[in-house]
Write an enzyme that holds these catalytic residues in place. Structure first.
Site, short mmCIF file in Angstrom:
data_model
loop_
_atom_site.label_atom_id
_atom_site.label_comp_id
_atom_site.label_asym_id
_atom_site.label_seq_id
_atom_site.Cartn_x
_atom_site.Cartn_y
_atom_site.Cartn_z
N SER A 116 1.29 -0.72 -0.19
CA SER A 116 -0.16 0.20 0.17
C SER A 116 0.58 1.11 -0.26
O SER A 116 0.06 1.98 -0.32
CB SER A 116 -1.21 -0.43 1.36
OG SER A 116 -0.28 -0.01 2.23
N LYS B 70 -6.12 5.12 8.01
CA LYS B 70 -4.82 5.72 8.01
C LYS B 70 -5.19 6.66 7.95
O LYS B 70 -4.49 8.36 7.79
CB LYS B 70 -4.34 4.89 6.48
CG LYS B 70 -3.59 3.79 6.09
CD LYS B 70 -3.56 3.11 4.99
CE LYS B 70 -2.64 2.28 5.22
NZ LYS B 70 -2.80 1.15 4.00
#
Lengths: 805, 280
Positions: free
Chosen positions: A658, A701
């Protein structure tokens, strides 16, 4: 030439999808109809219905789903539905095997009739206990017995008297010795002493000897005949006893039989009871020492008459219609297949057929048995025993201690009981897949897989269904009902738990946690129903309790121990985002990623991998960057680049791809020598063509970086770049949404790398023109030029190196 | 000691001999001694003539255990007699100790008939048992033992080898107002906490008097049952007992005729309970 759409912040309505329960009319969940099964599970439900309907051997069910989904509740409800339409299974009893006592016999009865048999036999024995002593004390019996004994005794007496008279007539005495009998000369009723005898004439002595020899034969014959006489008397009395007893118990026996004329096996057993009673009449006629029966019963040793009792192993006498559905929560071997209990008596372990106890397979016979797979596998011997029972289609009571040789005490071998049960194992997927990989028998015994989804598509209909589920959970857990606001917030939390704004989680356990805590909050606040604020507080408190590590990490950043810039710009440096999960609590954390470049052999060094801190997925992401760079900037020539990438201040493992887009941005920045904005954080993976791809944990996040920015003070330029395909997953915290709505924070959806690099650098990415070159000053041009420079440097370095010194 | 009518009983004498040392018999005698508060006197009758038989070369022993004939061995006979006496002593000691009865044990050598005649006196209750083995009726000494003890001055109790009952009413055959059976049965019933069953032969007045005497002896009225019997014969006694569950039958010497030995043997065989023939 087509121009690239610039990245623009997402509007607030794209950051959070509120619940839509407008179509559902209710004030609180107390008004909603409960739901018994997990909603919207057509595949799993169809599998269970199919499995329960299939009568063929081996079509047992494996129900799998995520931990916390409580699929057993759903399975149970479906099995209950199916069981209601099935006939009640028969009752089973164990009875004494009078011929072979160590092999108790199993008898099947129509459902609900085992207790009646138990009572009938118990009453029968009670009647016999009264009837037999009475008849044997009766005058009639006493006279008949006395007559028999007198007749035989008279015959004996006559024999004895005749022999004694004969001996007396011949002057011989019959004497009793300690061990037997002897014959000796007698005179005047006294034994003749040897000295006197020796004084007799030889003729007299000879006559005595002859008489003794003759009488010895008679005596021996008489003595040898005695056992026969005794046997005759015994047999005659026994026959009288049997005849008397048979007559005395005829009526109670017939009354007992009358109740079970349709059950030949039961009638056979009643006949066996009668035969045993007639063989053991003294059992009923000899008074027992007072208290002995009570003491035996207290010790559960079994009284003298227990041999006739019925051990009702399983009965379906309750009023519930249909077949049983049993859940075995502790599937030890003995709980599963039953056990034979023993009692310690004076140092020895003893047992009898009444100490046979049913297992869950017995209780579920004819219906369904549910077992948690993990519990089953953690019990020694149980898994193999279950498979044996399913293979043989009968339940054999197995003694674990005997298997393992721990005990060798006397035990029983009860008749196996035919088994017709639908076994449903439930557990999490990983366990199922692991077991399926290790045990090749799974397809033989469990042919039906019921795979429960972890979440459901979000729609007004599914939200309404989950709302009812929330109401059911609240009711079952004793929580307060939720009002509309409370339900809405739980639904939104369910979407957040699904990590997807367009899904709702089906992890009932997690929903229950929030509902229960929100109910507690409402209770503390003196509210009758749980409100949205209560749910919000419950969620916040759940996070707070688990957030110590998260906060310590943020503190490190704020104190500039962990270096994260949230303003300014830097070359070859970017804020990546990662997610940490600790015991179910997930949170996002920014990490500084840096890149350095120099001429080389076209290799990008993943420092994480070099030091074995990077996982395979991370390494894969970095290698993809090589493909992207080569494909875009050096399609026809070798790439002369040596680059290194690193997660700064990362001391644990790094995995996942990611961060690959962030790493690519850092690399491009380093090559182009163009600074990147530090007020933005980046997440997203990238493919070899520069397309930014979806990642997991997007909400965590964003919130992780947001919290750092808030702590330092929002500047209005800060934000997070996320893959455009992750927008559908956004279910952000209210404070993040509010900040975005106020223009103090921004979420940028990024589709391709060029979009992102423009946002990060403020420069155009540039597209290759007809001349084959990128526009001057564009990021791509700068990168390409730098790589060309590296190639020349390397070429020159190569020539210089090959020249003689 | 306790009184029974005009007779003061002194002791219970239990005759033990080979084949009679059964614990059941010893227990019955010990319980009687306990009930009446008497001393239990165990007498083992050892026949000294028996070992002498080994001197006859033609006299052999038929051993029951092996079912075969064997030559007599004097030493072995002596040893076995001693062992039998020791066993009788042990059983008597154990039983008496368990019941808390004072006891005395002695081994008597000599002619049993002479000993019985010489040693028994009024006030004794002599306890003898039926032969353990049916074949013992062949034995001359056994056959005469019952007759001998019934010729003694004391009372005689004949005990079956296996008493059918150890609890139940005490039955007494009453033929006269001062029947000794009435009083001794009353005392035993009181001591044992049992009912008293009076089998009365005579005019109705006798039944009333018998009941009165029993009450005077201490038996509660509700624990007295009276049954009339037409005549005093063993069969009429058995008929009167019927399906009863008596533990003991008591009758006076000569109540059923001259042959008390035969009468008591008859009743014992029919009822399976001890029969006590009370001295006048």
């Amino acid at each position: 030439m087509a121009t690239l759409d610039p990245a623009s912040p997402l509007p607030p309505e794209r950051l959070y999808r509120p619940a839509d329960i407008a179509a559902l009319s209710f004030e609180t969940t107390a008004e909603l109809a409960p739901v018994g099964v997990l909603v919207d599970q057509p595949r799993a439900h169809a599998a269970i219905r199919f499995g329960t309907a299939m009568g063929v051997r081996g079509f047992n069910i494996f129900a799998i789903g995520a931990n916390g989904a409580r699929i057993q509740n759903s399975v149970r409800a479906l099995l209950d539905d199916a069981a209601r339409t099935r006939p009640k299974p028969p009752d089973w009893v164990y009875v004494n095997n009078f011929a072979v006592p160590y092999r108790p016999m199993a008898i099947s009865l129509p459902p609900g009739r085992a207790p009646a048999l138990d009572k009938a036999v118990h009453d029968l024995i009670d009647d016999v206990k009264v009837a037999l002593p009475a008849v044997f004390e009766s005058e009639d019996y006493q006279k008949r017995r006395s007559a028999i004994e007198q007749a035989i005794r008279g015959k004996n007496e006559r024999g004895f008297n005749a022999l004694r008279d004969k001996a007396t007539a011949k002057g011989i005495a019959i004497l009793r010795t300690p061990a037997g009998f002897a014959l000796a000369p007698m005179k005047d009723g006294q034994v003749v002493p040897p000295a006197d005898f020796n004084a007799w004439t030889a003729e007299q002595q000879q006559a005595v000897q002859t008489a003794i020899e003759e009488l010895e034969k008679d005596l021996e014959e008489t003595l040898r005949a005695l056992p026969r006489f005794e046997r005759e008397q015994r047999d005659a009395v026994r026959e009288l006893d049997r005849e008397t007893a048979r007559g005395a118990i005829a009526q109670p026996m017939d009354e007992c039989r009358t109740q079970f004329t349709d059950l030949p096996k039961v009638l056979e057993h009643i006949d066996a009871i009668q035969a045993d009673i007639l063989d053991n009449i003294p059992l009923f006629t000899t008074p027992q020492p007072p208290g002995e029966e009570a003491a035996a019963a207290a010790l559960r040793l079994g009284g003298l008459f227990d041999r006739y009792e019925i051990n009702v192993l399983v009965t379906n006498a309750d009023g519930e219609p249909g077949a049983p559905v049993i859940e075995e929560v502790h599937p030890t071997l003995s709980n599963l297949v039953g056990r034979i209990e023993h009692l310690a008596v004076q140092g020895a372990l003893v047992t009898n057929f009444r100490l046979i106890k049913a297992g869950s397979l017995h209780r579920a016979n004819g219906g369904a048995l549910m077992i948690d797979l993990r519990n089953l596998l953690t019990e020694p011997l149980s898994w193999a025993a279950l498979k044996r029972a399913l293979l043989r289609q009968e339940v054999v009571i197995e003694d674990a201690a005997r298997f393992t040789g721990i005990t060798t005490t006397v035990t029983l071998e009860p008749d196996p009981i035919p088994l017709d049960v639908k076994v449903v194992l439930f557990g999490d997927r990983m366990l199922y897949y692991t077991l399926a990989g290790l045990d090749p028998d799974i397809p033989q015994y469990f042919k039906v897989l019921a795979d429960f989804d972890d979440d459901v598509d979000r729609s007004p209909a599914s939200e309404a269904m989950i709302a009812r589920l929330i109401g059911s959970i609240a009711a079952e857990s004793g929580s307060k009902p939720l009002d509309r606001g409370g339900v809405g917030r739980v639904l939104e939390h369910a979407a957040r738990l699904a990590d997807d704004a367009s899904k709702l989680t089906l992890l009932v356990e997690s929903i229950l946690d929030v509902v229960a805590e929100a109910s507690y909050r409402a209770e503390q606040g003196g509210r009758a129903a749980v409100t949205r604020a209560d749910v919000e507080q419950a969620i916040a408190q759940q996070r707070y309790r688990a957030a110590r590590v998260e906060e310590r990490g943020r503190e490190m950043i704020l104190r500039d121990i962990a270096l994260i810039a949230t303003s300014g710009s830097s070359v070859g440096q970017i804020n990546g985002l990662s997610v940490l999960s600790l015991a179910g609590h997930s949170f996002g954390r920014p990490s500084r990623i840096t890149a350095r470049v120099r001429p080389g052999t076209g290799r990008i060094i993943d420092i994480e991998r070099e030091v074995q801190l990077g996982g395979p997925l991370h390494s894969k992401g970095v290698l993809i960057l090589s493909g992207f760079l080569a494909g875009r900037y050096a399609p026809d020539v070798p790439m002369s680049l040596y680059a290194s990438l690193v997660f700064e201040q990362s001391y644990g493992g790094v995995d996942g791809d990611s961060a690959s887009s962030a790493e690519l941005y850092a690399l491009l920045s380093a090559l182009a020598e163009v600074p990147l904005r530090q007020d933005l954080a980046v997440t997203g993976s990238v493919d070899q063509h520069g397309t930014v791809q979806a990642i997991g944990g997007v909400n965590e996040k964003i919130e992780g970086y947001f919290d750092v920015c808030v702590a330092r003070g929002l500047t209005g330029t800060q934000g997070v770049m996320i893959p455009a395909s992750n927008v559908q997953h956004l279910m952000l915290r209210a404070d993040v949404v509010e900040a975005c709505a106020a223009g103090r924070f921004a979420i940028y959806p990024i589709g391709v790398i060029d979009q992102g690099i423009e946002l990060l650098t403020g420069r155009a990415a540039g597209e290759r023109g007809a001349d084959g070159h990128y526009p001057d000053g564009s990021v791509n041009r700068l990168v390409e030029d730098r790589l060309a420079l590296f190639a020349k440097v390397r070429q020159a370095f190569g020539r210089d190196a090959s020249d003689p010194p | 000691m306790s009184a029974a009518g005009d007779v003061r009983h002194h002791r219970v004498i239990l005759h033990l001999h080979q084949g009679a040392s059964e614990q059941a018999i010893i227990r019955v005698a010990a319980e009687l001694a306990q009930l009446l508060g008497l001393e239990l006197h165990g007498v083992y009758l050892d026949d000294p003539a028996l070992p002498e038989l080994a001197a006859f070369p033609f006299v052999r022993e038929f051993r029951l255990a092996t079912g075969s004939w064997h030559a007599l061995d004097r030493a072995q006979l002596v040893r076995e007699q001693t062992m039998a006496a020791d066993e009788a002593r042990r059983l008597l000691d154990d039983t008496a100790a368990a019941l808390g009865v004072a006891r005395l044990f002695e081994v008597i050598s000599g002619d049993p008939m002479n000993f019985i005649a010489a040693s028994s006196q009024a006030g004794d209750i002599i306890v003898v048992s039926q032969p353990r083995l049916p074949a013992e009726r062949l034995v001359h000494a056994t056959a005469h033992l019952l007759e001998a003890v019934h010729g003694c001055a004391g009372s005689v109790m004949l005990v079956p080898q296996v008493p059918t009952r150890r609890r139940g009413p005490v039955a007494a055959v009453v033929c006269a107002e001062s029947d000794p059976a009435l009083l001794i049965a009353s005392h035993i019933a009181i001591a044992a906490g049992e009912d008293l069953l009076l089998l009365v032969s005579g005019p109705p007045e006798l039944a009333r008097q018998a009941k009165q005497h029993a009450r005077a002896a201490g038996v509660l009225p509700q624990r007295i049952t009276v049954r009339a019997i037409a005549d005093v014969t063993p069969d009429s006694v058995l008929d009167a007992l019927g399906a009863g569950n008596e533990r003991l039958v008591v009758l006076a010497r000569g109540a059923c005729g001259a042959d008390d030995a035969a009468v008591s043997a008859y009743i014992v065989a029919a009822r399976g309970v001890p029969v006590l023939v009370a001295e006048p």
